[in-house]
Design an enzyme around this catalytic site. Structure first.
Site, PDB file in Angstrom:
ATOM      1  N   ARG A   1       0.781  -1.243   0.000  1.00  0.00           N
ATOM      2  CA  ARG A   1       0.000   0.000   0.000  1.00  0.00           C
ATOM      3  C   ARG A   1       0.807   1.283   0.000  1.00  0.00           C
ATOM      4  O   ARG A   1       0.260   2.343  -0.265  1.00  0.00           O
ATOM      5  CB  ARG A   1      -0.955  -0.006   1.207  1.00  0.00           C
ATOM      6  CG  ARG A   1      -2.110  -0.965   1.016  1.00  0.00           C
ATOM      7  CD  ARG A   1      -2.786  -1.262   2.336  1.00  0.00           C
ATOM      8  NE  ARG A   1      -1.882  -2.006   3.195  1.00  0.00           N
ATOM      9  CZ  ARG A   1      -2.179  -2.422   4.423  1.00  0.00           C
ATOM     10  NH1 ARG A   1      -3.343  -2.124   4.946  1.00  0.00           N
ATOM     11  NH2 ARG A   1      -1.304  -3.105   5.122  1.00  0.00           N
TER      12      ARG A   1
ATOM     13  N   ASP B   1      -0.792 -14.081  -0.176  1.00  0.00           N
ATOM     14  CA  ASP B   1      -0.845 -13.927   1.275  1.00  0.00           C
ATOM     15  C   ASP B   1      -0.688 -15.295   1.916  1.00  0.00           C
ATOM     16  O   ASP B   1      -1.040 -16.311   1.308  1.00  0.00           O
ATOM     17  CB  ASP B   1      -2.166 -13.290   1.723  1.00  0.00           C
ATOM     18  CG  ASP B   1      -2.042 -12.750   3.141  1.00  0.00           C
ATOM     19  OD1 ASP B   1      -1.542 -11.642   3.313  1.00  0.00           O
ATOM     20  OD2 ASP B   1      -2.422 -13.481   4.078  1.00  0.00           O
TER      21      ASP B   1
END
Ligand code: CP3
Length: 354
Positions: A31, A77
């Protein structure tokens, strides 16, 4: 297969000489990059992004377009594995990951399947193949999984947790059930990593983010033993393979006191957080393994001059050129200025050049 244009990261993990200290960043696709946020938006959500091989490839490559990083890491992930085991993952901004069906007792554990990675996790293998082809042997691709213990904390708690109360109660109240959960999860992780190896990754990393919250005996019994079991089950090849053996790095956050035992698993690299001195660990292990780390992720908030000084301090702590892969001691934070990352990477390369 053609040789890598930049094999520095793999050479450092194999204990071979390098022209400079290689560097990559945990959570390098994330991010803090505006282009990552735009692609996540385009995908719909974080999980949609993980499940879209083209877009997962795109965000894997984004940090490499900006910075001269020495490795790429698969965008995915650790929680995709328990999701494939039927726990049903969702990820909500502000709350973090959550499982619809947490594992709370022996019956829940016995229901857990070991997923076929090419089937239930086929989207990850497709992402690996897409990234391998896009990288075209420029830099190595790191594949990864969570450690069984770290996955179990999320599987039992149902999400993130401050003190891991449920799963720690489980190890003391029902050690046999906990061991069964960790065994099944280990088999799932080993199959998943072997599928990533077959799909073309060049190196393996296991993230044991929560091993350091365990007591000394419990760490060995409930975390390290299962990472060792996975290392022994991986199809890593050997030194005589034309492309060399695939190196494995184990990262236990808060695990500095266990490095001798971690090295004894047969891993090639040990990831360290910023609470441990690289130089001290190097003295203890005598260059038997490569050390990865360990700049404090928070130091990237500082000025460019201070960042350069911090990089120098980490390199000096490690000491003379040797088995070192530079990294942060944990993932990069979402509000870090990308220009500061450029300063860090440039400092690692220029200050370490032999
Ligand atoms: O390093 C990389 O760039 C590869 C991608 C990667 C992600 N997660 C992407 C991600 C890797 C290697 C992970 C590992 C991971 N995931 C770990 C172990 C490493 C560590 O950081 O300790 C853990 C514990 C998880 C579980 C997880 N995933 C949590 C707790 C969260 C939410 C917290 C947060 O940071 O928001 C995630 C989400 C996640 N995984 C994001 C990314 C880029 C942020 C999601 C988003 O974009 O909204």
């Amino acid at each position: 297969m053609k040789p890598l244009a930049n094999p520095t990261y793999l050479r450092a993990l194999r204990g071979q000489s390098t022209d400079y200290t290689p560097v990559w960043i945990m959570r390098q696709a994330g991010r803090y990059l505006p282009e990552y946020r735009a692609t996540r938006e385009q995908a719909g959500s974080f999980l949609d992004l993980c499940r879209n091989p083209e877009l997962a490839c795109e965000v894997t490559l984004q940090p490499l377009r900006r910075f001269p990083l020495d490795a790429a890491i698969l965008f995915s992930d650790i929680l995709t594995v328990p999701d494939a085991m039927g726990l049903e993952l969702s990820l909500n901004e502000g709350i973090g990951p959550q499982f619809a069906h947490p594992v709370r007792n022996a019956a829940d554990v016995e229901r857990l399947p070991v997923p076929d990675p090419e089937d239930e996790l086929g989207y990850v293998m497709e992402a690996v193949r897409t990234i391998v082809s896009a990288l075209d042997r420029s830099v190595p691709l790191i594949g990864f999984a969570g450690s069984p213990w770290t996955l179990a904390t999320y599987m039992v708690e149902g999400g993130s947790s401050k003190d891991h109360r449920r799963v720690k109660a489980m190890i003391y109240e029902s050690p046999q059930v906990t061991h069964r959960l960790l065994e099944i999860t280990s088999d799932a992780v080993a199959a998943y990593l072997n599928a990533q190896i077959a799909a073309g990754i060049d190196a393996v990393m296991i993230f044991d983010t929560w091993g350091g919250t365990l007591g000394d005996r419990a760490y060995r019994e409930f975390s390290l033993a299962y990472m060792a079991r996975i290392v022994s089950q991986l199809n890593l090849g050997d030194e005589n393979d034309p492309d060399g053996r695939i190196p494995v790095t184990l990262f236990t956050k808060g695990g500095g006191q266990w490095v001798e035992d971690i090295a004894a698993t047969g891993c090639d690299g040990i990831g360290l957080d910023w609470t441990t001195s690289l130089g001290d660990v190097r003295t203890r292990l005598q260059d038997r393994v490569t050390l990865q780390g360990n700049m404090d992720p928070m130091s990237l908030y500082a000025s460019p001059e201070q960042i350069r000084a911090e990089v120098k301090a980490v390199l000096d702590d490690f000491g003379s050129p040797g088995r070192h892969v530079f990294n942060l001691g944990h993932g990069i934070l979402p509000d870090i200025n990308p220009d500061h990352v450029a300063v860090m990477i440039d400092a690692v390369h220029s200050l370490s050049r032999r």
